[in-house]
Design a protein around this motif. Structure first.
Motif, PDB file in Angstrom:
ATOM      1  N   PRO A  75      -1.276 -19.893  -9.334  1.00  0.00           N
ATOM      2  CA  PRO A  75      -0.943 -18.845 -10.288  1.00  0.00           C
ATOM      3  C   PRO A  75      -1.615 -17.590 -10.002  1.00  0.00           C
ATOM      4  CG  PRO A  75      -1.858 -20.916 -11.589  1.00  0.00           C
ATOM      5  CD  PRO A  75      -2.049 -21.137 -10.070  1.00  0.00           C
ATOM      6  N   LEU A  76      -0.830 -16.558 -10.371  1.00  0.00           N
ATOM      7  CA  LEU A  76      -1.193 -15.216  -9.653  1.00  0.00           C
ATOM      8  C   LEU A  76      -2.623 -14.827  -9.974  1.00  0.00           C
ATOM      9  CD1 LEU A  76      -0.379 -12.860  -8.095  1.00  0.00           C
ATOM     10  CD2 LEU A  76       1.132 -11.830  -9.986  1.00  0.00           C
ATOM     11  N   SER A  77      -3.247 -14.927 -10.969  1.00  0.00           N
ATOM     12  CA  SER A  77      -4.610 -14.716 -11.229  1.00  0.00           C
ATOM     13  C   SER A  77      -5.663 -15.402 -10.273  1.00  0.00           C
ATOM     14  CB  SER A  77      -5.085 -14.593 -12.600  1.00  0.00           C
ATOM     15  OG  SER A  77      -5.007 -16.155 -12.978  1.00  0.00           O
ATOM     16  N   GLU A  78      -5.323 -16.717 -10.089  1.00  0.00           N
ATOM     17  CA  GLU A  78      -6.179 -17.595  -9.277  1.00  0.00           C
ATOM     18  C   GLU A  78      -5.986 -17.053  -7.788  1.00  0.00           C
ATOM     19  OE1 GLU A  78      -5.936 -22.057  -9.845  1.00  0.00           O
ATOM     20  OE2 GLU A  78      -5.673 -21.433 -11.845  1.00  0.00           O
ATOM     21  N   LEU A 118       3.444 -27.763  -8.229  1.00  0.00           N
ATOM     22  CA  LEU A 118       3.373 -26.424  -8.105  1.00  0.00           C
ATOM     23  C   LEU A 118       3.083 -25.760  -9.461  1.00  0.00           C
ATOM     24  CD1 LEU A 118       6.137 -25.340  -5.605  1.00  0.00           C
ATOM     25  CD2 LEU A 118       3.799 -25.683  -5.008  1.00  0.00           C
ATOM     26  N   ARG A 119       1.902 -24.787  -9.364  1.00  0.00           N
ATOM     27  CA  ARG A 119       1.736 -23.869 -10.878  1.00  0.00           C
ATOM     28  C   ARG A 119       2.205 -22.538 -10.720  1.00  0.00           C
ATOM     29  NH1 ARG A 119      -3.902 -24.020 -12.087  1.00  0.00           N
ATOM     30  NH2 ARG A 119      -4.127 -24.257  -9.790  1.00  0.00           N
ATOM     31  N   ALA A 120       2.553 -22.022 -11.704  1.00  0.00           N
ATOM     32  CA  ALA A 120       3.329 -20.636 -11.761  1.00  0.00           C
ATOM     33  C   ALA A 120       2.644 -19.792 -12.624  1.00  0.00           C
ATOM     34  CB  ALA A 120       4.814 -20.810 -11.836  1.00  0.00           C
ATOM     35  N   THR A 121       3.416 -18.540 -12.648  1.00  0.00           N
ATOM     36  CA  THR A 121       2.988 -17.575 -13.748  1.00  0.00           C
ATOM     37  C   THR A 121       4.355 -17.005 -14.489  1.00  0.00           C
ATOM     38  OG1 THR A 121       1.064 -16.806 -12.320  1.00  0.00           O
ATOM     39  CG2 THR A 121       1.735 -15.371 -14.038  1.00  0.00           C
ATOM     40  N   PHE A 122       4.104 -17.130 -15.636  1.00  0.00           N
ATOM     41  CA  PHE A 122       5.353 -16.781 -16.517  1.00  0.00           C
ATOM     42  C   PHE A 122       5.196 -15.631 -17.266  1.00  0.00           C
ATOM     43  CE2 PHE A 122       5.419 -21.217 -15.601  1.00  0.00           C
ATOM     44  CZ  PHE A 122       6.862 -21.542 -15.367  1.00  0.00           C
ATOM     45  N   VAL A 246      -5.195 -13.320 -21.371  1.00  0.00           N
ATOM     46  CA  VAL A 246      -3.964 -12.903 -20.545  1.00  0.00           C
ATOM     47  C   VAL A 246      -4.220 -11.897 -19.546  1.00  0.00           C
ATOM     48  CG1 VAL A 246      -1.772 -12.065 -20.887  1.00  0.00           C
ATOM     49  CG2 VAL A 246      -2.610 -13.712 -22.504  1.00  0.00           C
ATOM     50  N   PRO A 247      -4.503 -12.481 -18.156  1.00  0.00           N
ATOM     51  CA  PRO A 247      -5.021 -11.432 -17.486  1.00  0.00           C
ATOM     52  C   PRO A 247      -4.219 -10.372 -16.885  1.00  0.00           C
ATOM     53  CG  PRO A 247      -4.814 -13.526 -16.356  1.00  0.00           C
ATOM     54  CD  PRO A 247      -4.476 -13.680 -17.681  1.00  0.00           C
TER      55      PRO A 247
END
Ligand SMILES: [Zn+2]
Length: 329
Positions: A75-78, A118-122, A246-247
Protein backbone atom coordinates in the motif's frame (compact mmCIF):
# COMPACT_ATOMS: atom_id res chain seq x y z
CA UNK A 1 -1.65 0.89 -37.14
CA UNK A 2 1.95 1.77 -37.94
CA UNK A 3 2.49 2.81 -34.35
CA UNK A 4 0.97 -0.43 -33.02
CA UNK A 5 3.22 -2.48 -35.29
CA UNK A 6 6.28 -0.54 -34.16
CA UNK A 7 5.24 -0.91 -30.53
CA UNK A 8 4.87 -4.71 -30.88
CA UNK A 9 8.29 -4.96 -32.55
CA UNK A 10 10.02 -2.81 -29.95
CA UNK A 11 8.27 -4.73 -27.19
CA UNK A 12 9.49 -8.10 -28.34
CA UNK A 13 13.00 -6.74 -28.89
CA UNK A 14 13.03 -5.22 -25.39
CA UNK A 15 11.89 -8.51 -23.85
CA UNK A 16 14.38 -10.66 -25.77
CA UNK A 17 17.35 -8.37 -25.22
CA UNK A 18 16.74 -8.27 -21.47
CA UNK A 19 16.21 -4.49 -21.57
CA UNK A 20 13.06 -4.70 -19.42
CA UNK A 21 14.74 -6.76 -16.72
CA UNK A 22 17.74 -4.37 -16.74
CA UNK A 23 15.47 -1.36 -16.36
CA UNK A 24 13.54 -3.06 -13.54
CA UNK A 25 16.78 -3.68 -11.75
CA UNK A 26 17.77 -0.02 -12.26
CA UNK A 27 14.59 1.26 -10.61
CA UNK A 28 15.05 -0.84 -7.47
CA UNK A 29 14.79 1.57 -4.59
CA UNK A 30 12.54 3.93 -6.57
CA UNK A 31 8.77 3.90 -6.32
CA UNK A 32 6.43 2.92 -9.15
CA UNK A 33 2.76 3.81 -8.62
CA UNK A 34 -0.03 2.49 -10.82
CA UNK A 35 -3.28 4.38 -11.29
CA UNK A 36 -6.51 2.45 -11.91
CA UNK A 37 -10.14 3.58 -11.74
CA UNK A 38 -12.58 0.83 -12.61
CA UNK A 39 -12.44 -2.93 -13.19
CA UNK A 40 -15.43 -4.06 -15.30
CA UNK A 41 -16.11 -6.89 -17.75
CA UNK A 42 -16.09 -6.12 -21.44
CA UNK A 43 -19.69 -5.23 -22.26
CA UNK A 44 -19.72 -2.74 -19.39
CA UNK A 45 -16.30 -1.38 -20.32
CA UNK A 46 -17.25 -0.36 -23.83
CA UNK A 47 -20.66 0.90 -22.68
CA UNK A 48 -18.99 3.25 -20.17
CA UNK A 49 -18.64 6.88 -21.21
CA UNK A 50 -14.87 6.72 -20.79
CA UNK A 51 -13.57 3.19 -21.53
CA UNK A 52 -9.97 4.39 -21.04
CA UNK A 53 -10.72 4.43 -17.29
CA UNK A 54 -11.73 0.76 -17.28
CA UNK A 55 -9.59 -2.39 -17.23
CA UNK A 56 -11.28 -5.78 -17.64
CA UNK A 57 -10.92 -8.42 -14.88
CA UNK A 58 -8.94 -10.74 -17.20
CA UNK A 59 -6.36 -8.08 -17.97
CA UNK A 60 -6.23 -6.84 -14.39
CA UNK A 61 -5.57 -10.43 -13.25
CA UNK A 62 -2.72 -10.75 -15.72
CA UNK A 63 -1.24 -7.44 -14.57
CA UNK A 64 -1.50 -8.50 -10.91
CA UNK A 65 0.30 -11.73 -11.71
CA UNK A 66 3.07 -9.80 -13.38
CA UNK A 67 3.32 -7.29 -10.52
CA UNK A 68 3.50 -10.07 -7.92
CA UNK A 69 6.29 -11.70 -9.90
CA UNK A 70 8.47 -8.69 -10.71
CA UNK A 71 7.73 -6.08 -8.01
CA UNK A 72 7.52 -5.72 -4.27
CA UNK A 73 3.97 -4.35 -3.94
CA UNK A 74 2.81 -2.43 -0.87
CA UNK A 75 0.00 0.00 0.00
CA UNK A 76 1.27 3.48 -0.81
CA UNK A 77 1.96 4.75 2.70
CA UNK A 78 3.93 1.58 3.52
CA UNK A 79 5.82 1.86 0.25
CA UNK A 80 6.75 5.47 1.07
CA UNK A 81 7.91 4.45 4.53
CA UNK A 82 10.11 1.73 3.11
CA UNK A 83 11.64 4.15 0.58
CA UNK A 84 13.48 5.72 3.48
CA UNK A 85 15.00 2.38 4.47
CA UNK A 86 18.70 1.82 4.06
CA UNK A 87 18.59 -1.50 2.27
CA UNK A 88 17.67 -1.55 -1.38
CA UNK A 89 15.00 -4.24 -1.92
CA UNK A 90 15.62 -7.10 -4.29
CA UNK A 91 12.66 -6.18 -6.48
CA UNK A 92 11.48 -2.67 -7.42
CA UNK A 93 8.86 -1.15 -5.16
CA UNK A 94 5.33 -0.62 -6.50
CA UNK A 95 1.97 0.57 -5.21
CA UNK A 96 -1.41 -0.10 -6.83
CA UNK A 97 -3.92 2.75 -6.49
CA UNK A 98 -7.60 3.13 -7.40
CA UNK A 99 -9.24 6.54 -7.82
CA UNK A 100 -12.84 7.43 -6.87
CA UNK A 101 -13.83 4.25 -4.96
CA UNK A 102 -16.36 2.52 -7.22
CA UNK A 103 -18.19 -0.60 -5.98
CA UNK A 104 -16.47 -2.66 -8.68
CA UNK A 105 -13.27 -2.15 -6.71
CA UNK A 106 -14.51 -4.36 -3.88
CA UNK A 107 -16.70 -6.71 -5.93
CA UNK A 108 -14.28 -7.41 -8.78
CA UNK A 109 -10.81 -5.99 -8.06
CA UNK A 110 -10.38 -6.99 -4.40
CA UNK A 111 -10.82 -10.76 -4.99
CA UNK A 112 -8.22 -10.62 -7.79
CA UNK A 113 -5.79 -8.74 -5.54
CA UNK A 114 -6.41 -11.40 -2.88
CA UNK A 115 -5.59 -14.21 -5.35
CA UNK A 116 -2.14 -12.68 -5.74
CA UNK A 117 -1.70 -11.58 -2.10
CA UNK A 118 -1.47 -7.94 -3.19
CA UNK A 119 -2.58 -5.00 -1.07
CA UNK A 120 -3.60 -1.69 -2.64
CA UNK A 121 -4.63 1.90 -1.87
CA UNK A 122 -8.16 3.16 -2.59
CA UNK A 123 -8.83 6.92 -2.86
CA UNK A 124 -12.48 7.55 -2.01
CA UNK A 125 -14.83 10.44 -2.82
CA UNK A 126 -15.91 10.63 0.82
CA UNK A 127 -19.08 12.68 0.31
CA UNK A 128 -20.59 9.89 -1.83
CA UNK A 129 -20.01 7.03 0.63
CA UNK A 130 -23.34 5.49 1.77
CA UNK A 131 -25.32 7.48 -0.81
CA UNK A 132 -27.02 6.58 -4.10
CA UNK A 133 -25.50 9.56 -5.86
CA UNK A 134 -23.08 9.14 -8.74
CA UNK A 135 -20.03 11.34 -9.28
CA UNK A 136 -21.20 14.27 -11.45
CA UNK A 137 -19.10 13.22 -14.47
CA UNK A 138 -20.71 9.76 -14.49
CA UNK A 139 -24.18 11.23 -14.28
CA UNK A 140 -23.27 13.59 -17.10
CA UNK A 141 -21.64 10.85 -19.21
CA UNK A 142 -24.66 8.55 -18.80
CA UNK A 143 -27.13 11.34 -19.57
CA UNK A 144 -25.14 12.37 -22.61
CA UNK A 145 -25.06 8.84 -24.03
CA UNK A 146 -28.80 8.41 -23.34
CA UNK A 147 -29.57 11.56 -25.29
CA UNK A 148 -27.02 11.04 -28.05
CA UNK A 149 -26.29 7.29 -28.19
CA UNK A 150 -24.32 7.59 -31.40
CA UNK A 151 -21.83 10.14 -30.09
CA UNK A 152 -18.26 8.89 -30.18
CA UNK A 153 -16.51 8.43 -26.83
CA UNK A 154 -13.91 11.03 -27.78
CA UNK A 155 -16.64 13.66 -28.16
CA UNK A 156 -18.16 12.81 -24.77
CA UNK A 157 -14.72 13.00 -23.20
CA UNK A 158 -13.98 16.38 -24.79
CA UNK A 159 -17.33 17.77 -23.63
CA UNK A 160 -16.75 16.55 -20.06
CA UNK A 161 -13.25 18.05 -20.11
CA UNK A 162 -14.77 21.39 -21.11
CA UNK A 163 -17.45 21.25 -18.41
CA UNK A 164 -14.93 20.19 -15.77
CA UNK A 165 -13.31 23.60 -16.16
CA UNK A 166 -16.53 25.56 -15.57
CA UNK A 167 -17.12 27.04 -12.15
CA UNK A 168 -19.16 24.65 -9.96
CA UNK A 169 -22.38 26.74 -10.06
CA UNK A 170 -22.28 26.98 -13.85
CA UNK A 171 -21.55 23.29 -14.13
CA UNK A 172 -24.52 22.47 -11.92
CA UNK A 173 -26.85 24.41 -14.23
CA UNK A 174 -25.49 22.57 -17.25
CA UNK A 175 -25.81 19.20 -15.47
CA UNK A 176 -29.35 19.77 -14.19
CA UNK A 177 -30.55 20.70 -17.63
CA UNK A 178 -28.87 17.69 -19.25
CA UNK A 179 -30.16 15.22 -16.66
CA UNK A 180 -33.71 16.60 -16.88
CA UNK A 181 -33.71 16.02 -20.61
CA UNK A 182 -32.18 12.55 -20.43
CA UNK A 183 -34.08 11.09 -17.43
CA UNK A 184 -31.13 8.85 -16.53
CA UNK A 185 -31.83 5.16 -16.41
CA UNK A 186 -31.33 2.81 -13.48
CA UNK A 187 -27.99 3.01 -11.74
CA UNK A 188 -26.01 -0.22 -11.68
CA UNK A 189 -24.74 -1.24 -8.26
CA UNK A 190 -21.15 -1.27 -9.55
CA UNK A 191 -21.44 2.39 -10.63
CA UNK A 192 -21.96 3.55 -7.04
CA UNK A 193 -19.22 4.59 -4.68
CA UNK A 194 -18.45 2.01 -1.99
CA UNK A 195 -20.33 2.01 1.33
CA UNK A 196 -18.78 2.28 4.82
CA UNK A 197 -18.92 -1.50 5.27
CA UNK A 198 -17.01 -2.02 2.02
CA UNK A 199 -14.26 0.34 3.19
CA UNK A 200 -14.01 -1.48 6.51
CA UNK A 201 -13.69 -4.83 4.71
CA UNK A 202 -10.91 -3.48 2.48
CA UNK A 203 -9.15 -2.05 5.50
CA UNK A 204 -9.42 -5.32 7.41
CA UNK A 205 -7.76 -7.09 4.47
CA UNK A 206 -4.75 -4.82 4.76
CA UNK A 207 -5.64 -2.34 2.02
CA UNK A 208 -5.19 1.36 2.62
CA UNK A 209 -8.01 3.90 2.41
CA UNK A 210 -7.08 7.37 1.17
CA UNK A 211 -9.08 10.51 0.49
CA UNK A 212 -10.22 11.80 -2.89
CA UNK A 213 -11.93 14.84 -1.26
CA UNK A 214 -15.65 15.17 -0.42
CA UNK A 215 -17.13 16.10 -3.82
CA UNK A 216 -14.32 15.70 -6.39
CA UNK A 217 -13.91 19.40 -7.27
CA UNK A 218 -10.88 20.80 -9.05
CA UNK A 219 -9.14 21.97 -5.89
CA UNK A 220 -7.44 25.08 -7.34
CA UNK A 221 -10.96 26.41 -8.13
CA UNK A 222 -12.07 26.15 -4.49
CA UNK A 223 -12.10 29.18 -2.23
CA UNK A 224 -10.11 28.79 0.97
CA UNK A 225 -12.99 27.63 3.14
CA UNK A 226 -14.27 25.10 0.64
CA UNK A 227 -10.73 23.85 0.05
CA UNK A 228 -10.16 23.22 3.76
CA UNK A 229 -13.53 21.49 4.01
CA UNK A 230 -12.78 19.19 1.06
CA UNK A 231 -9.43 18.23 2.56
CA UNK A 232 -10.18 18.02 6.27
CA UNK A 233 -13.75 16.69 6.32
CA UNK A 234 -12.96 13.84 3.94
CA UNK A 235 -9.99 12.85 6.06
CA UNK A 236 -12.08 12.93 9.24
CA UNK A 237 -15.06 11.04 7.75
CA UNK A 238 -12.93 8.27 6.26
CA UNK A 239 -10.89 7.90 9.39
CA UNK A 240 -14.09 7.63 11.46
CA UNK A 241 -15.37 4.89 9.16
CA UNK A 242 -12.19 2.82 9.19
CA UNK A 243 -10.99 3.64 12.69
CA UNK A 244 -7.54 4.37 11.26
CA UNK A 245 -5.68 7.45 10.18
CA UNK A 246 -5.92 8.48 6.52
CA UNK A 247 -2.38 9.36 5.47
CA UNK A 248 -2.88 10.15 1.80
CA UNK A 249 -4.98 12.01 -0.70
CA UNK A 250 -5.36 11.97 -4.46
CA UNK A 251 -6.03 15.38 -6.05
CA UNK A 252 -9.15 15.13 -8.25
CA UNK A 253 -8.06 15.24 -11.87
CA UNK A 254 -4.53 15.64 -10.54
CA UNK A 255 -5.10 19.40 -10.30
CA UNK A 256 -3.10 21.24 -7.67
CA UNK A 257 -1.14 24.44 -7.21
CA UNK A 258 1.06 25.91 -4.47
CA UNK A 259 -1.93 26.95 -2.33
CA UNK A 260 -3.56 23.50 -2.61
CA UNK A 261 -0.31 21.74 -1.71
CA UNK A 262 0.16 23.92 1.32
CA UNK A 263 -3.42 23.35 2.49
CA UNK A 264 -3.00 19.60 1.95
CA UNK A 265 0.04 19.50 4.18
CA UNK A 266 -1.75 21.75 6.68
CA UNK A 267 -4.71 19.35 6.78
CA UNK A 268 -2.37 16.69 8.13
CA UNK A 269 -1.81 14.54 5.09
CA UNK A 270 1.47 12.78 4.67
CA UNK A 271 1.43 12.47 0.88
CA UNK A 272 -0.61 13.33 -2.24
CA UNK A 273 -0.75 11.75 -5.68
CA UNK A 274 -0.92 13.59 -8.98
CA UNK A 275 -1.59 12.36 -12.51
CA UNK A 276 1.89 13.20 -13.72
CA UNK A 277 3.41 10.12 -15.34
CA UNK A 278 6.66 8.62 -14.17
CA UNK A 279 8.60 6.68 -11.59
CA UNK A 280 9.35 8.39 -8.26
CA UNK A 281 13.08 8.66 -7.81
CA UNK A 282 13.99 7.80 -4.21
CA UNK A 283 16.49 10.63 -3.93
CA UNK A 284 14.27 13.46 -5.14
CA UNK A 285 10.63 12.46 -5.05
CA UNK A 286 7.88 14.98 -4.49
CA UNK A 287 5.75 13.75 -1.55
CA UNK A 288 2.85 16.09 -2.40
CA UNK A 289 2.94 15.45 -6.13
CA UNK A 290 3.69 11.75 -6.52
CA UNK A 291 3.86 10.53 -10.08
CA UNK A 292 1.86 7.57 -11.29
CA UNK A 293 1.44 5.42 -14.40
CA UNK A 294 -2.08 5.61 -15.78
CA UNK A 295 -3.07 2.11 -16.89
CA UNK A 296 -4.82 2.17 -20.26
CA UNK A 297 -5.44 -1.40 -21.36
CA UNK A 298 -5.85 -0.57 -25.01
CA UNK A 299 -2.43 1.03 -25.24
CA UNK A 300 -0.94 -1.97 -23.46
CA UNK A 301 -2.33 -4.50 -25.93
CA UNK A 302 -0.72 -5.86 -29.07
CA UNK A 303 -1.85 -4.96 -32.56
CA UNK A 304 -4.25 -7.93 -32.52
CA UNK A 305 -5.84 -6.62 -29.32
CA UNK A 306 -4.33 -9.25 -27.00
CA UNK A 307 -3.14 -8.01 -23.62
CA UNK A 308 0.64 -7.89 -23.52
CA UNK A 309 2.64 -8.49 -20.38
CA UNK A 310 5.70 -7.17 -22.20
CA UNK A 311 4.03 -3.83 -22.99
CA UNK A 312 2.71 -3.61 -19.43
CA UNK A 313 6.16 -4.16 -17.92
CA UNK A 314 7.73 -1.77 -20.42
CA UNK A 315 5.22 0.90 -19.46
CA UNK A 316 5.50 0.74 -15.69
CA UNK A 317 9.29 0.58 -15.54
CA UNK A 318 9.41 3.74 -17.66
CA UNK A 319 11.08 2.08 -20.63
CA UNK A 320 8.17 2.75 -22.98
CA UNK A 321 8.17 6.40 -21.98
CA UNK A 322 11.86 6.73 -22.76
CA UNK A 323 11.48 5.00 -26.11
CA UNK A 324 8.22 6.38 -27.46
CA UNK A 325 7.34 9.54 -25.55
CA UNK A 326 3.71 8.84 -26.45
CA UNK A 327 1.09 11.41 -25.87
CA UNK A 328 -0.44 10.42 -22.57
CA UNK A 329 -4.16 9.86 -21.94
ZN1 LIG B 1 -11.18 11.01 -9.54
Amino acid sequence: MMKARLRDAVGSLAAKSGAIARRESKIRGHLTILCYHRILPEPARSAYHDPDLVVTPEIFRQQCRSLAQHYHVLPLSEALASLNGHTIPERPLAAITFDDGYRDNIVIAAPILREHSLRATFFIVAGLVDTDRLPWYDLAGQAWLTLYPRTGRATVKAELERVKRLMPAQRQIWLTELVERACPHKISDLDRIMASDDLRVLNSEGHEIGSHTMTHPLLPQCEDRALIHELEQSRRDLSEITGRSVPGICYPNGDCDARVRQATEGAGYDYATSVRQGTNDASEFDRFGLKRWFINQERLSTRSGAPSDTLFRMEICGLADSIFRWRRG
